[in-house]
Design an enzyme around this catalytic site. Structure first.
Site, PDB file in Angstrom:
ATOM      1  CB  ALA A 146      -0.917  -0.013   1.229  1.00 20.05           C
ATOM      2  NE  ARG A 188       3.302   3.495   3.443  1.00 22.41           N
ATOM      3  CZ  ARG A 188       4.234   3.471   2.523  1.00 22.41           C
ATOM      4  NH1 ARG A 188       4.660   2.334   2.035  1.00 22.41           N
ATOM      5  NH2 ARG A 188       4.764   4.591   2.077  1.00 22.41           N
ATOM      6  CB  VAL A 238       6.310  -5.393  -2.187  1.00 20.51           C
ATOM      7  CG1 VAL A 238       5.032  -6.057  -1.708  1.00 20.51           C
ATOM      8  CG2 VAL A 238       7.071  -6.314  -3.124  1.00 20.51           C
ATOM      9  CD  GLU A 292       1.480   2.911 -12.197  1.00 22.00           C
ATOM     10  OE1 GLU A 292       0.667   2.043 -11.871  1.00 22.00           O
ATOM     11  OE2 GLU A 292       1.250   3.748 -13.097  1.00 22.00           O
ATOM     12  CB  ALA A 301      10.229   4.507 -19.839  1.00 20.24           C
ATOM     13  CG  ASN A 302      11.718   5.285 -14.804  1.00 19.73           C
ATOM     14  OD1 ASN A 302      10.979   6.203 -15.155  1.00 19.73           O
ATOM     15  ND2 ASN A 302      11.376   4.424 -13.876  1.00 19.73           N
ATOM     16  CB  CYS A 333      11.780   5.340 -10.498  1.00 22.31           C
ATOM     17  SG  CYS A 333      10.280   4.528  -9.990  1.00 22.31           S
ATOM     18  CG  PHE A 334      14.800   8.986 -12.667  1.00 21.13           C
ATOM     19  CD1 PHE A 334      13.713   8.293 -13.184  1.00 21.13           C
ATOM     20  CD2 PHE A 334      14.914  10.342 -12.963  1.00 21.13           C
ATOM     21  CE1 PHE A 334      12.762   8.925 -13.962  1.00 21.13           C
ATOM     22  CE2 PHE A 334      13.973  10.985 -13.747  1.00 21.13           C
ATOM     23  CZ  PHE A 334      12.893  10.281 -14.241  1.00 21.13           C
ATOM     24  CG  PHE A 353      11.723  12.864  -5.330  1.00 15.68           C
ATOM     25  CD1 PHE A 353      10.633  12.344  -4.642  1.00 15.68           C
ATOM     26  CD2 PHE A 353      11.751  12.737  -6.712  1.00 15.68           C
ATOM     27  CE1 PHE A 353       9.596  11.725  -5.317  1.00 15.68           C
ATOM     28  CE2 PHE A 353      10.718  12.109  -7.403  1.00 15.68           C
ATOM     29  CZ  PHE A 353       9.630  11.606  -6.701  1.00 15.68           C
TER      30      PHE A 353
HETATM   31  C1  UDX Z   1       9.591   8.756 -12.541  1.00 20.15           C
HETATM   32  C2  UDX Z   1       8.971   8.609 -13.946  1.00 20.15           C
HETATM   33  O1  UDX Z   1       8.670   9.902 -14.462  1.00 20.15           O
HETATM   34  C3  UDX Z   1       7.734   7.740 -13.875  1.00 20.15           C
HETATM   35  O2  UDX Z   1       7.202   7.541 -15.173  1.00 20.15           O
HETATM   36  C4  UDX Z   1       8.103   6.391 -13.255  1.00 20.15           C
HETATM   37  O3  UDX Z   1       6.970   5.586 -13.116  1.00 20.15           O
HETATM   38  C5  UDX Z   1       8.732   6.604 -11.889  1.00 20.15           C
HETATM   39  O4  UDX Z   1       9.860   7.476 -12.004  1.00 20.15           O
HETATM   40  P1  UDX Z   1       9.034  10.194 -10.381  1.00 20.15           P
HETATM   41  O5  UDX Z   1      10.296   9.626  -9.825  1.00 20.15           O
HETATM   42  O6  UDX Z   1       7.807  10.176  -9.545  1.00 20.15           O
HETATM   43  O7  UDX Z   1       8.655   9.456 -11.732  1.00 20.15           O
HETATM   44  O8  UDX Z   1       9.295  11.730 -10.748  1.00 20.15           O
HETATM   45  P2  UDX Z   1       9.807  12.540 -12.021  1.00 20.15           P
HETATM   46  O9  UDX Z   1       8.834  13.605 -12.299  1.00 20.15           O
HETATM   47  O10 UDX Z   1      10.191  11.666 -13.143  1.00 20.15           O
HETATM   48  O11 UDX Z   1      11.105  13.273 -11.439  1.00 20.15           O
HETATM   49  C6  UDX Z   1      12.267  12.555 -11.052  1.00 20.15           C
HETATM   50  C7  UDX Z   1      13.350  13.516 -10.602  1.00 20.15           C
HETATM   51  O12 UDX Z   1      13.877  14.266 -11.695  1.00 20.15           O
HETATM   52  C8  UDX Z   1      12.867  14.564  -9.580  1.00 20.15           C
HETATM   53  O13 UDX Z   1      13.834  14.723  -8.564  1.00 20.15           O
HETATM   54  C9  UDX Z   1      12.732  15.817 -10.400  1.00 20.15           C
HETATM   55  O14 UDX Z   1      12.884  16.986  -9.634  1.00 20.15           O
HETATM   56  C10 UDX Z   1      13.879  15.641 -11.392  1.00 20.15           C
HETATM   57  N1  UDX Z   1      13.684  16.407 -12.631  1.00 20.15           N
HETATM   58  C11 UDX Z   1      12.638  16.127 -13.460  1.00 20.15           C
HETATM   59  C12 UDX Z   1      14.582  17.426 -12.954  1.00 20.15           C
HETATM   60  O15 UDX Z   1      15.521  17.693 -12.220  1.00 20.15           O
HETATM   61  N2  UDX Z   1      14.385  18.127 -14.116  1.00 20.15           N
HETATM   62  C13 UDX Z   1      13.351  17.870 -14.965  1.00 20.15           C
HETATM   63  O16 UDX Z   1      13.249  18.556 -16.003  1.00 20.15           O
HETATM   64  C14 UDX Z   1      12.447  16.843 -14.625  1.00 20.15           C
HETATM   65  P1  ADP Z   2       6.506   1.997  -3.955  1.00 22.71           P
HETATM   66  O1  ADP Z   2       6.981   3.398  -4.223  1.00 22.71           O
HETATM   67  O2  ADP Z   2       7.111   0.984  -4.901  1.00 22.71           O
HETATM   68  O3  ADP Z   2       5.027   1.893  -3.864  1.00 22.71           O
HETATM   69  P2  ADP Z   2       6.637   1.821  -1.047  1.00 22.71           P
HETATM   70  O4  ADP Z   2       7.825   1.538  -0.180  1.00 22.71           O
HETATM   71  O5  ADP Z   2       5.957   3.141  -0.947  1.00 22.71           O
HETATM   72  O6  ADP Z   2       7.148   1.560  -2.540  1.00 22.71           O
HETATM   73  O7  ADP Z   2       5.523   0.704  -0.823  1.00 22.71           O
HETATM   74  C1  ADP Z   2       5.761  -0.659  -0.749  1.00 22.71           C
HETATM   75  C2  ADP Z   2       4.870  -1.255   0.358  1.00 22.71           C
HETATM   76  O8  ADP Z   2       4.949  -2.667   0.274  1.00 22.71           O
HETATM   77  C3  ADP Z   2       5.265  -0.872   1.780  1.00 22.71           C
HETATM   78  O9  ADP Z   2       4.165  -0.243   2.425  1.00 22.71           O
HETATM   79  C4  ADP Z   2       5.623  -2.224   2.443  1.00 22.71           C
HETATM   80  O10 ADP Z   2       5.230  -2.300   3.798  1.00 22.71           O
HETATM   81  C5  ADP Z   2       4.833  -3.206   1.598  1.00 22.71           C
HETATM   82  N1  ADP Z   2       5.347  -4.585   1.614  1.00 22.71           N
HETATM   83  C6  ADP Z   2       6.613  -4.997   1.401  1.00 22.71           C
HETATM   84  N2  ADP Z   2       6.682  -6.343   1.471  1.00 22.71           N
HETATM   85  C7  ADP Z   2       5.434  -6.816   1.732  1.00 22.71           C
HETATM   86  C8  ADP Z   2       4.842  -8.115   1.904  1.00 22.71           C
HETATM   87  N3  ADP Z   2       5.567  -9.229   1.795  1.00 22.71           N
HETATM   88  N4  ADP Z   2       3.519  -8.168   2.148  1.00 22.71           N
HETATM   89  C9  ADP Z   2       2.775  -7.055   2.235  1.00 22.71           C
HETATM   90  N5  ADP Z   2       3.264  -5.816   2.072  1.00 22.71           N
HETATM   91  C10 ADP Z   2       4.569  -5.679   1.823  1.00 22.71           C
END
Ligand code: UDX
Ligand code: ADP
Length: 467
Positions: A14, A43, A94, A165, A228-229, A281-282, A343
């Protein structure tokens, strides 16, 4: 039997991905019961809180979606077994952090949580299920999940889909409502595999045009997420590298970005110079990609992508060094106020935020740091620094303060550093802030969001990235 009409979904995890994604699926499919389960009871409690301001994740528009669906067909629970048992389709959302130990340490994705989920499903499931990987995973993880499930030996049959995602935090709800595409990877060579892909397609079709839902093989889907990332991060590192060049030459990075981005082949998005990209992610995905390439003996390809991370580290150091050198090469005992810790704006997520690394380096140089962020809690800010494990906690507690009020945070500061591009920073009473600061009053705008000319007139010594 895998049917293509799903009535019950369970999502394990979640977090930032599972929470918003399931909330939107429940909103758009009122006839499907969606249960989000997590091992973290606190959570889940927060997701169930009557006060929607207490949801564990801050994301614009999320409150409204949860208010619409929660209790109707959206449920949050800690009963993971029940969730698994009853659902025809199970999403795995997760966390998959970078490994901090053993083989692939610092590079590979840690699949311990994913594997635990797979094992738990194998233990509990009595009927055939579709398993959907939502977490960002290294290529070929689906295969690992499949073998754990198939080897359970209780006759239950599984189809594994990859449905990465692409939502971006801060705009997650809009990204989910109006996605550029939805990617579904599965085994189209078998009737069951195709049926599973179609079942998931049918869910997204409730609100997405069919042509935006792409069906591919599992490996293409998994790899596409990483790529993509990597491409997006590469753009940020490219413009950040250019920002250093601009500062040396007198060019202005914003003018360059505008001119370059006007070319339709290049496009104008993701060209904002910053103190470095963060987020969950990145970095993780690129390290993962690099690790995969190295494992396949593709060293040149690995080096190419690794450079994106190296420029990002360089940019974080460059911003810190600029602060120190501008302040007469010493920040010892000086108060430096951070505006922003997340971030990026519109999220309370701080994973890999540049602010953490900039703060850590300044603390090393004996600065006092006072942080204000509109959505990040004090506990989180301290945790981020503690997690780096660079100095005793007591030392950090003495030098790091967190404030709920920006004016208080900036009171008597020698400098302000803007780390996150929160809109509210633009509308502050900067005259008032200036008057209460030590002089010369330095302003380091890591996001190029303030009106530098106006603030220079006020009296600030302003530095912006790439200018
Ligand atoms: C990213 C991808 O965009 C998304 O598709 C994927 O599913 C998860 O990773 P996110 O990490 O949520 O999403 O944010 P994003 O908007 O991509 O920004 C990532 C980082 O790059 C941030 O720290 C942002 O401030 C920075 N950034 C982004 C810059 O510094 N300059 C830019 O022009 C764009
Ligand atoms: P994301 O950005 O990928 O969603 P998060 O850390 O925000 O990552 O969320 C991942 C969630 O998955 C956490 O809330 C964590 O407690 C939960 N989690 C991890 N392992 C398990 C598991 N085996 N069963 C249930 N929940 C889990």
């Amino acid at each position: 039997m895998i049917t293509d009409t799903i009535k019950k979904i369970c999502c394990i995890g979640a977090g930032y991905v599972g929470g918003p994604t399931m909330a939107v699926i429940a909103q758009k499919c009122p006839d499907i019961e969606v249960t989000v389960v997590d091992i973290n009871a606190r959570r889940i409690e927060a997701w169930n809180d009557d006060d929607l301001n207490k949801l564990p994740i801050y994301e614009p528009g999320l409150k409204e979606v949860v208010a619409e669906a929660r209790g109707r067909n959206l449920f949050f629970s800690t009963d993971i077994e029940k969730g698994i048992r009853e659902a025809e389709m199970i999403f795995i959302s997760v966390n998959t952090p970078t490994k901090t130990y053993g083989k692939g340490k610092g590079m590979a994705a840690d699949l311990v949580y994913v594997e635990r989920c797979a094992r738990q499903i194998a233990e509990v499931a009595k009927e055939d299920k579709i398993i959907v990987e939502k977490s960002t995973l290294p290529v070929r993880t689906a295969q690992a999940i499949k073998s754990i499930l198939d080897d359970a030996g209780n006759g239950v049959r599984y189809q594994i889909l990859s449905n990465p995602e692409f939502l971006s935090e801060g705009t997650a709800i809009n990204d989910l409502h109006n996605a550029d595409r939805v990617l579904i990877g599965g085994d189209g060579s078998t009737v069951e595999g195709q049926a599973a892909m179609d079942a998931l397609t049918k869910i997204y079709e409730r609100w997405m045009p069919r042509e935006k839902i792409l069906q591919t093989n599992v490996w293409s889907s998994e790899l596409s997420k990483l790529i993509a990332n990597a491409f997006l991060a590469q753009r940020v590192s490219s413009i950040n590298a250019v920002s250093a060049l601009c500062e040396k030459t007198g060019a202005n990075v914003e003018e360059v970005a505008k001119a370059v981005g006007a070319d339709k082949r290049i496009g104008d998005k993701f060209l904002k110079a910053s103190p470095g990209f963060g987020g969950s992610c990145f970095k993780k995905d690129i390290l993962n990609l690099v690790y995969i390439c190295r494992s396949l003996n593709l060293d040149e390809v690995a080096d190419y992508w690794e450079q994106v991370i190296m420029i990002n580290d360089y940019q974080k150091h460059r911003f810190t060094d600029k602060i120190i050198s501008t302040m007469y090469d010493t920040v010892t005992d000086k108060k430096i106020t951070f505006f922003g810790w997340a971030f990026k704006k519109d999220t309370n997520d701080t994973r890999e935020s540049a602010a953490i690394y900039v703060a850590d380096k300044l603390l090393e140089d004996k600065a006092n740091i006072h942080v204000y962020d509109p959505k990040v809690s004090e506990t989180q800010i301290f945790k981020d620094i503690f997690d780096l494990d660079t100095r005793p906690h007591e030392e950090t507690k003495k030098a790091l303060k967190v404030s709920k009020n920006p004016y208080e945070a900036a009171d008597k500061a020698h400098a302000i550093a803007i780390l996150t591009e929160w809109d509210e920073f633009k509308t502050y009473d900067w005259q008032r802030i200036y008057e209460n600061m030590q002089k010369p009053a330095f302003l380091f705008d890591g996001r190029n969001i303030v009106d530098a000319r106006e603030l220079k007139d006020t009296g600030f010594k302003v530095y912006q990235i790439g200018k």
